[in-house]
Design a protein around this motif. Structure first.
Motif, mmCIF file in Angstrom:
data_model
loop_
_atom_site.group_PDB
_atom_site.id
_atom_site.type_symbol
_atom_site.label_atom_id
_atom_site.label_comp_id
_atom_site.label_asym_id
_atom_site.label_seq_id
_atom_site.Cartn_x
_atom_site.Cartn_y
_atom_site.Cartn_z
ATOM 1 N N LEU A 6 0.826 -1.206 0.000
ATOM 2 C CA LEU A 6 0.000 0.000 0.000
ATOM 3 C C LEU A 6 0.861 1.257 0.000
ATOM 4 O O LEU A 6 0.527 2.256 -0.657
ATOM 5 C CB LEU A 6 -0.907 -0.012 1.238
ATOM 6 N N LYS A 9 2.127 1.738 -3.582
ATOM 7 C CA LYS A 9 1.076 2.211 -4.491
ATOM 8 C C LYS A 9 0.729 3.666 -4.218
ATOM 9 O O LYS A 9 0.476 4.451 -5.151
ATOM 10 C CB LYS A 9 -0.160 1.333 -4.335
ATOM 11 N N LEU A 10 0.697 4.054 -2.933
ATOM 12 C CA LEU A 10 0.395 5.445 -2.607
ATOM 13 C C LEU A 10 1.505 6.377 -3.096
ATOM 14 O O LEU A 10 1.234 7.472 -3.625
ATOM 15 C CB LEU A 10 0.202 5.577 -1.087
ATOM 16 N N ALA A 54 -9.006 10.831 -5.606
ATOM 17 C CA ALA A 54 -8.985 10.096 -4.340
ATOM 18 C C ALA A 54 -10.010 8.973 -4.343
ATOM 19 O O ALA A 54 -9.750 7.856 -3.857
ATOM 20 C CB ALA A 54 -9.249 11.055 -3.176
ATOM 21 N N ARG A 55 -11.225 9.256 -4.890
ATOM 22 C CA ARG A 55 -12.238 8.203 -4.951
ATOM 23 C C ARG A 55 -11.782 7.054 -5.823
ATOM 24 O O ARG A 55 -12.009 5.883 -5.499
ATOM 25 C CB ARG A 55 -13.545 8.783 -5.475
ATOM 26 N N LEU A 57 -8.754 6.133 -6.296
ATOM 27 C CA LEU A 57 -7.706 5.373 -5.589
ATOM 28 C C LEU A 57 -8.272 4.484 -4.482
ATOM 29 O O LEU A 57 -7.770 3.381 -4.245
ATOM 30 C CB LEU A 57 -6.679 6.346 -4.994
ATOM 31 N N THR A 58 -9.323 4.951 -3.785
ATOM 32 C CA THR A 58 -9.789 4.235 -2.574
ATOM 33 C C THR A 58 -11.049 3.418 -2.794
ATOM 34 O O THR A 58 -11.500 2.728 -1.879
ATOM 35 C CB THR A 58 -10.061 5.254 -1.457
ATOM 36 N N SER A 59 -11.659 3.479 -3.950
ATOM 37 C CA SER A 59 -12.933 2.777 -4.152
ATOM 38 C C SER A 59 -12.785 1.265 -3.956
ATOM 39 O O SER A 59 -13.602 0.619 -3.295
ATOM 40 C CB SER A 59 -13.480 3.080 -5.549
ATOM 41 N N THR A 60 -11.710 0.717 -4.510
ATOM 42 C CA THR A 60 -11.503 -0.739 -4.366
ATOM 43 C C THR A 60 -11.244 -1.117 -2.917
ATOM 44 O O THR A 60 -11.781 -2.117 -2.403
ATOM 45 C CB THR A 60 -10.327 -1.186 -5.246
ATOM 46 N N VAL A 61 -10.411 -0.301 -2.233
ATOM 47 C CA VAL A 61 -10.092 -0.572 -0.831
ATOM 48 C C VAL A 61 -11.338 -0.440 0.042
ATOM 49 O O VAL A 61 -11.604 -1.275 0.928
ATOM 50 C CB VAL A 61 -8.989 0.368 -0.337
ATOM 51 N N ALA A 62 -12.149 0.618 -0.189
ATOM 52 C CA ALA A 62 -13.372 0.813 0.599
ATOM 53 C C ALA A 62 -14.343 -0.345 0.391
ATOM 54 O O ALA A 62 -14.981 -0.823 1.337
ATOM 55 C CB ALA A 62 -14.020 2.140 0.221
ATOM 56 N N SER A 63 -14.480 -0.804 -0.846
ATOM 57 C CA SER A 63 -15.369 -1.939 -1.125
ATOM 58 C C SER A 63 -14.885 -3.203 -0.403
ATOM 59 O O SER A 63 -15.692 -3.966 0.163
ATOM 60 C CB SER A 63 -15.424 -2.186 -2.640
#
Length: 449
Positions: A6, A9-10, A54-55, A57-63
């Protein structure tokens, strides 16, 4: 730093954002030619695009987090058939794989537990011992096949009030339940007397106090034990008779020879030995005869203080509770013999003298005399047979002590109860009924009188 972590990737995403912003600033500056305005335009455009970036980047992680939360909730509800399909090579991928491994382990453990519970239930349901489990309010939560057949004619017991079930059973069983502990009781079934061993245990189950009752049919075992007992009695009597008659026969022959020779001076020791062996044999036979011909009790008013003082004088160091103010009503000689036998057994159990205690309590209907010790106690098998005549675990024991106590108690209309104590030891309770009109208040004896 792992490239696919992570953190990696960030870092890559920030590098791309910075590069895009720099390129955009250069393009705008080449078109406008004014650096500060170009910077302002780039900042505004970057601010507007940052949430979308940002969405993304984080959509997969949030799901994935939402999926993990739902899976943990399923685990909490006992559903372990949940796994997550996510091929990632970062820390979240490690978390998903650990989650799936945990679910697999929980599924296997639940399956193993289910198989063990099924096996245990099969064994318990088919055991000949009747087993009943009640919850704190006295309702039956579990009963095996033997319990249903014995207590409810084969019908279901779950949910019934156990006290009501007991009230519809023979009085001897109800008395055993009220007394608690381990005891034997006999009831008529189909015209024949059946003997049962009853035990009661309490324990915590899921944070609540439950009680388990076990009822085991003992008639066949007692019958086999009785046959073995009679064989043992015959062997013991035969052994004692042979030990006495063989030397007596030899001495009689020797005496005849001495008499024929006229050696009268040597006849006296021969007659003395014969007399001694005859006396020993007489005492041995009388002990068995006393058990077989126990006289009917002659009940009379018995003040407690003199009786307990007589016991205390024979067994110094044994703790004896305060005598009741109400006189008893029984055959003093027989009950005193019972108490002597019980205290002697407590001594022989390995208990320290100071740990042996005798207490008397009375109610409107009965008198209870408890003898407690801290000896080795008794196993379940010994508890079931200890009151049988001639049954003894002692190498040189006759097996008459507790059997005689039982005979005397039953002759008075009472009973003997044996129960192991918590933390070791045995409690023997002599229960005697109190006839109506037999009460009489007595003045407690002055200590040391």
């Amino acid at each position: 730093m792992r490239f696919f972590s992570l953190e990696g990737k960030l870092t890559l995403a920030l590098f791309v954002a910075i590069g895009v912003a720099a390129a955009l600033a250069l393009v705008i500056d080449s078109l406008i030619g004014r650096p500060w305005l170009s910077f302002a335009v780039t900042l505004v455009v970057g601010t507007l695009l940052a949430p979308l970036y940002a969405r993304g980047l984080t959509s997969t992680v949030a799901s994935l987090f939402r999926t993990l939360a739902g899976s943990v909730t399923s685990f909490k509800d006992g559903d372990f058939n949940f796994s997550i399909a996510a091929e990632r090579r970062d820390e979240l991928g490690d978390l998903v794989r650990a989650h799936n491994d945990l679910g697999r382990v929980l599924r296997e453990e639940r399956q193993g537990l289910f198989q063990r519970e099924l096996l245990l239930d099969t064994v318990v349901q088919n055991t000949p011992t009747a087993i009943v489990l009640t919850e704190p309010h006295g309702h039956v939560v579990y009963a095996n096949v033997a319990a249903r057949q014995l207590l409810n004619s084969g019908r279901r017991l779950q949910g019934l009030d156990f006290a009501k079930v007991v009230s519809e059973c023979p009085a001897a069983f109800g008395q055993a339940v009220r007394d608690g502990g381990d005891t034997l009781f006999t009831v008529p079934i189909d015209g024949e007397e059946e003997t049962f061993h009853f035990s009661q245990r309490s324990f915590n189950l899921q944070g609540r106090q439950h009680c388990m009752y076990l009822i085991k049919r003992m008639t066949r075992e007692i019958s086999r034990q009785e046959v073995a007992t009679w064989k043992k009695v015959i062997r013991v009597i035969s052994h004692e008779l042979n030990n006495s008659l063989a030397p007596m026969s030899s001495l009689a022959h020797s005496g005849r020879l001495l008499a024929q020779k006229g050696d009268l001076a040597r006849l006296a020791p021969v007659f003395d030995t014969i007399e001694d062996r005859t006396r020993h044999l007489h005492l041995f036979i009388r002990g068995y005869a006393e058990f077989a011909k126990l006289p009917q009790p002659r009940a009379a008013r018995v003040p407690w203080a003199p009786l307990l003082e007589a016991i205390a004088s024979q067994f110094p160091g044994v703790a004896i509770g305060d005598p009741p103010a109400i006189a008893a009503w029984f055959d003093r000689a027989q009950v005193e013999q019972v108490l002597i036998n019980l205290i002697k057994n407590a001594h022989e159990s390995g208990s320290a003298v100071e740990d042996i205690r005798l207490d008397v309590s009375q109610s409107e209907t009965e008198t209870r005399i408890d003898v407690r010790d801290r000896g080795t106690g008794m196993s379940e098998a010994v508890l079931a047979s200890a009151l049988l005549p001639f049954y003894s675990t002692k190498r040189s024991g006759t097996g008459l002590g507790l059997a005689l106590a039982r005979e005397i108690a039953e002759a008075h209309g009472g009973r003997i109860i044996l129960a192991n104590r918590d933390h070791g030891g045995l409690k023997v309770t002599l229960v005697l009924p109190r006839p109506l009109g037999a009460d009489a208040t007595v003045t407690p004896a002055t200590p040391g009188a």
